[in-house]
Motif scaffolding. Structure first.
Motif, PDB file in Angstrom:
ATOM      1  N   HIS A  48       0.795  -1.229   0.000  1.00  0.00           N
ATOM      2  CA  HIS A  48       0.000   0.000   0.000  1.00  0.00           C
ATOM      3  C   HIS A  48       0.827   1.278   0.000  1.00  0.00           C
ATOM      4  O   HIS A  48       0.274   2.376   0.072  1.00  0.00           O
ATOM      5  N   GLU A  68      -1.646   4.489  -0.195  1.00  0.00           N
ATOM      6  CA  GLU A  68      -3.099   4.500  -0.334  1.00  0.00           C
ATOM      7  C   GLU A  68      -3.719   3.715   0.806  1.00  0.00           C
ATOM      8  O   GLU A  68      -3.123   2.793   1.346  1.00  0.00           O
ATOM      9  N   ASP A  69      -4.935   4.131   1.154  1.00  0.00           N
ATOM     10  CA  ASP A  69      -5.631   3.503   2.266  1.00  0.00           C
ATOM     11  C   ASP A  69      -6.892   2.764   1.816  1.00  0.00           C
ATOM     12  O   ASP A  69      -7.748   2.451   2.625  1.00  0.00           O
ATOM     13  N   GLY A  70      -7.018   2.520   0.521  1.00  0.00           N
ATOM     14  CA  GLY A  70      -8.185   1.859  -0.007  1.00  0.00           C
ATOM     15  C   GLY A  70      -9.257   2.836  -0.469  1.00  0.00           C
ATOM     16  O   GLY A  70     -10.229   2.454  -1.104  1.00  0.00           O
ATOM     17  N   HIS A  71      -9.086   4.083  -0.172  1.00  0.00           N
ATOM     18  CA  HIS A  71     -10.044   5.118  -0.577  1.00  0.00           C
ATOM     19  C   HIS A  71      -9.345   6.304  -1.220  1.00  0.00           C
ATOM     20  O   HIS A  71      -9.727   6.774  -2.273  1.00  0.00           O
ATOM     21  N   ARG A  72      -8.306   6.776  -0.560  1.00  0.00           N
ATOM     22  CA  ARG A  72      -7.569   7.941  -1.056  1.00  0.00           C
ATOM     23  C   ARG A  72      -6.097   7.598  -1.174  1.00  0.00           C
ATOM     24  O   ARG A  72      -5.569   6.785  -0.446  1.00  0.00           O
ATOM     25  N   VAL A 106      -6.927   3.964  -7.185  1.00  0.00           N
ATOM     26  CA  VAL A 106      -7.158   5.195  -6.425  1.00  0.00           C
ATOM     27  C   VAL A 106      -7.603   6.297  -7.380  1.00  0.00           C
ATOM     28  O   VAL A 106      -7.009   6.485  -8.431  1.00  0.00           O
ATOM     29  N   TRP A 107      -8.641   7.011  -7.035  1.00  0.00           N
ATOM     30  CA  TRP A 107      -9.167   8.073  -7.899  1.00  0.00           C
ATOM     31  C   TRP A 107      -9.032   9.461  -7.296  1.00  0.00           C
ATOM     32  O   TRP A 107      -9.291  10.454  -7.958  1.00  0.00           O
ATOM     33  N   LYS A 108      -8.583   9.542  -6.049  1.00  0.00           N
ATOM     34  CA  LYS A 108      -8.430  10.843  -5.403  1.00  0.00           C
ATOM     35  C   LYS A 108      -7.070  10.882  -4.715  1.00  0.00           C
ATOM     36  O   LYS A 108      -6.732   9.991  -3.932  1.00  0.00           O
TER      37      LYS A 108
END
Length: 145
Positions: A48, A68-72, A106-108
């Motif tokens: 990660h 990344e944390d799975g969201h951001r 990741v999208w953000k």
């Protein structure tokens, strides 16, 4: 500044760590309350996070830590050697960090800039980053033994 045309951007290797840390100090991104070796080891401990280096002329000239944390996604330790600043390495290493994150879905992407660091803020704004208007809060906790 002359444009840098030959950077090779890759993940950090064990032998690169001293040069990366020296670069962080030279570029002013290291802080006394963060141990760079610990931060590098933490970023490299699993899938990660990573530390990317841009090598030019056989030397580490730029870095970016991504995680990344799975969201951001987050980017830290973006640094360019003073003699290479203005030559496109910052833009290149940021693009590589963004690509690393995008490959993980990741999208953000977010990053932190000290409020008084206007040159860095302007750099990121030129790359499309915007102030979210959010307040970043922090609490230091002791890791479990």
């Amino acid at each position: 500044m002359p444009a840098t045309t030959d950077p090779v951007i890759r993940e950090i290797r064990d032998g690169d760590i001293p040069a990366a840390i020296a670069l962080w100090h030279a570029a002013g991104v290291a802080r006394p309350w963060n141990d760079p070796e610990t931060d590098i080891a933490f970023a490299r401990r699993g899938p990660h996070g990573t530390v990317l280096v841009a090598e030019t002329g056989g030397r580490i000239a730029a870095t970016a830590m991504a995680g990344e944390d799975g969201h951001r996604g987050w980017v830290y330790y973006v640094a360019v050697a003073p003699e290479h600043q203005g030559g496109g390495l910052g833009r290149a290493v940021m693009a590589a960090a963004e690509a690393w994150l995008a490959r993980r879905g990741v999208w953000k992407v977010q990053l932190l800039v000290r409020a008084d660091n206007r040159p860095a803020t302007r750099f990121y704004e030129r790359l499309g980053y915007r102030d979210t208007g959010a307040v970043c809060l922090q609490k230091v906790i002791a890791p479990e033994a």
